[in-house]
Design an enzyme around this catalytic site. Structure first.
Site, short mmCIF file in Angstrom:
data_model
loop_
_atom_site.label_atom_id
_atom_site.label_comp_id
_atom_site.label_asym_id
_atom_site.label_seq_id
_atom_site.Cartn_x
_atom_site.Cartn_y
_atom_site.Cartn_z
N HIS A 22 8.59 3.36 8.66
CA HIS A 22 8.43 2.48 9.83
C HIS A 22 7.23 2.97 10.65
O HIS A 22 7.10 4.18 10.87
CB HIS A 22 9.71 2.52 10.68
CG HIS A 22 9.64 1.59 11.84
ND1 HIS A 22 9.84 0.22 11.70
CD2 HIS A 22 9.36 1.80 13.14
CE1 HIS A 22 9.69 -0.35 12.89
NE2 HIS A 22 9.40 0.58 13.78
N ASP A 27 20.58 3.00 7.09
CA ASP A 27 22.02 2.77 7.25
C ASP A 27 22.20 1.32 7.70
O ASP A 27 21.31 0.49 7.50
CB ASP A 27 22.65 3.82 8.18
CG ASP A 27 22.14 3.72 9.61
OD1 ASP A 27 21.41 2.73 9.92
OD2 ASP A 27 22.46 4.61 10.41
N SER A 45 0.82 -1.22 0.00
CA SER A 45 0.00 0.00 0.00
C SER A 45 0.86 1.27 0.00
O SER A 45 0.47 2.28 -0.58
CB SER A 45 -0.99 0.01 1.18
OG SER A 45 -0.32 0.17 2.40
N ASN A 46 2.03 1.22 0.61
CA ASN A 46 2.91 2.40 0.54
C ASN A 46 3.49 2.57 -0.86
O ASN A 46 3.67 3.71 -1.31
CB ASN A 46 4.02 2.31 1.60
CG ASN A 46 3.54 2.75 2.96
OD1 ASN A 46 3.32 3.93 3.18
ND2 ASN A 46 3.34 1.79 3.86
C1 GRF Z 1 3.90 -0.56 6.80
O1 GRF Z 1 3.25 -0.46 8.04
C2 GRF Z 1 5.29 -0.01 6.89
O2 GRF Z 1 5.43 1.03 7.80
C3 GRF Z 1 6.07 -1.19 7.37
O3 GRF Z 1 5.50 -2.31 6.74
C4 GRF Z 1 4.14 -2.00 6.40
C5 GRF Z 1 4.04 -2.21 4.93
O4 GRF Z 1 2.73 -2.06 4.46
N1 GRF Z 1 7.49 -1.05 7.06
P1 GRF Z 1 2.47 -1.99 2.89
O5 GRF Z 1 3.07 -3.26 2.28
O6 GRF Z 1 3.12 -0.76 2.36
O7 GRF Z 1 0.98 -1.97 2.75
#
Ligand code: GRF
Length: 207
Positions: A116, A148, A20-21
């Site tokens: 994160h 890093d 989703s990101n």
């Molecule tokens: C998100 O909560 C991100 O912060 C963490 O893993 C999750 C990934 O979600 N690193 P998506 O795959 O982007 O939906």
């Protein structure tokens, strides 16, 4: 490719799952909210990652690079080669569930970002939302940072604060944080691609 396309900054996105990101970044590029950029490649280490279809639905190039019993270094060498082949300027980890090797970090020093779901340096590592809930904090959030050699420990680029409500479960809290992640990550990518900042030690200062 037109001449103006040659000047676009090229983003490579690494995913392992839902994506989703990645979708938030792709949609922000398409909407012009991340200016002068394009998504060059979406790489997943998991062939079944749901995000792959979301990327393909948006016309993005995708590639699966499985670990396949190799060492982290060997796996990362292949990923770095793919990123270089696609002339990637910036690498965005978006739910990529592997630690990356020091040589990968060195190749793209200060050009790898991660998101994160906590206010780092609180609650690094897995299940950050549940860690926050169990700890009893009243506020948590999300952080975009440079990657890093440490776990979720690189210089912080941007953060957003999210309240923890009395009735929250891990799931409801994670959903509230995720909605903010989708706003924060594009803004952080735009800032880094603009180059409108200085890194004083760990401290990112916007010019
Ligand atoms: C998100 O909560 C991100 O912060 C963490 O893993 C999750 C990934 O979600 N690193 P998506 O795959 O982007 O939906």
């Amino acid at each position: 490719m037109t001449e103006s396309n040659n000047q676009l900054k090229r983003i490579g996105i690494l995913i392992s799952g839902r994506g989703s990101n990645m979708v938030a970044l792709a949609d922000a590029v398409r909407a012009g909210e991340i200016a002068n950029a394009e998504i060059a490649i979406v790489i997943s280490d998991q062939p079944e990652a749901a995000g792959l279809k979301h990327a393909q639905d948006r016309g993005l190039a995708t590639l699966v690079v499985e670990r396949s019993g190799r060492s982290r270094l060997e796996h990362d060498r292949e990923i770095v080669a793919v990123l270089q082949h696609h002339r990637v300027d910036l690498v965005c980890l978006a739910g990529y569930m592997r630690l990356i090797s020091p040589s990968f970090v060195e190749t793209f020093r200060n050009r790898i970002l991660n998101i994160h779901p906590s206010l780092l340096p609180s609650f690094p590592g897995l299940e950050a939302q549940q860690q926050a809930l169990s700890h009893g904090v009243k506020w948590t959030g999300c952080t975009v940072h440079f990657v890093d050699e440490t776990l979720d420990g690189g210089p912080i680029i941007a953060q957003c604060v999210v309240p923890v409500l009395e009735a929250d479960s891990g799931e409801t809290l994670a959903a509230r944080i995720l909605a903010e992640e989708h706003r924060l990550y594009p803004r952080a990518v735009e800032l880094v691609l603009n180059g409108n900042y200085e890194l004083n030690g760990r401290r990112l200062v916007v010019r």
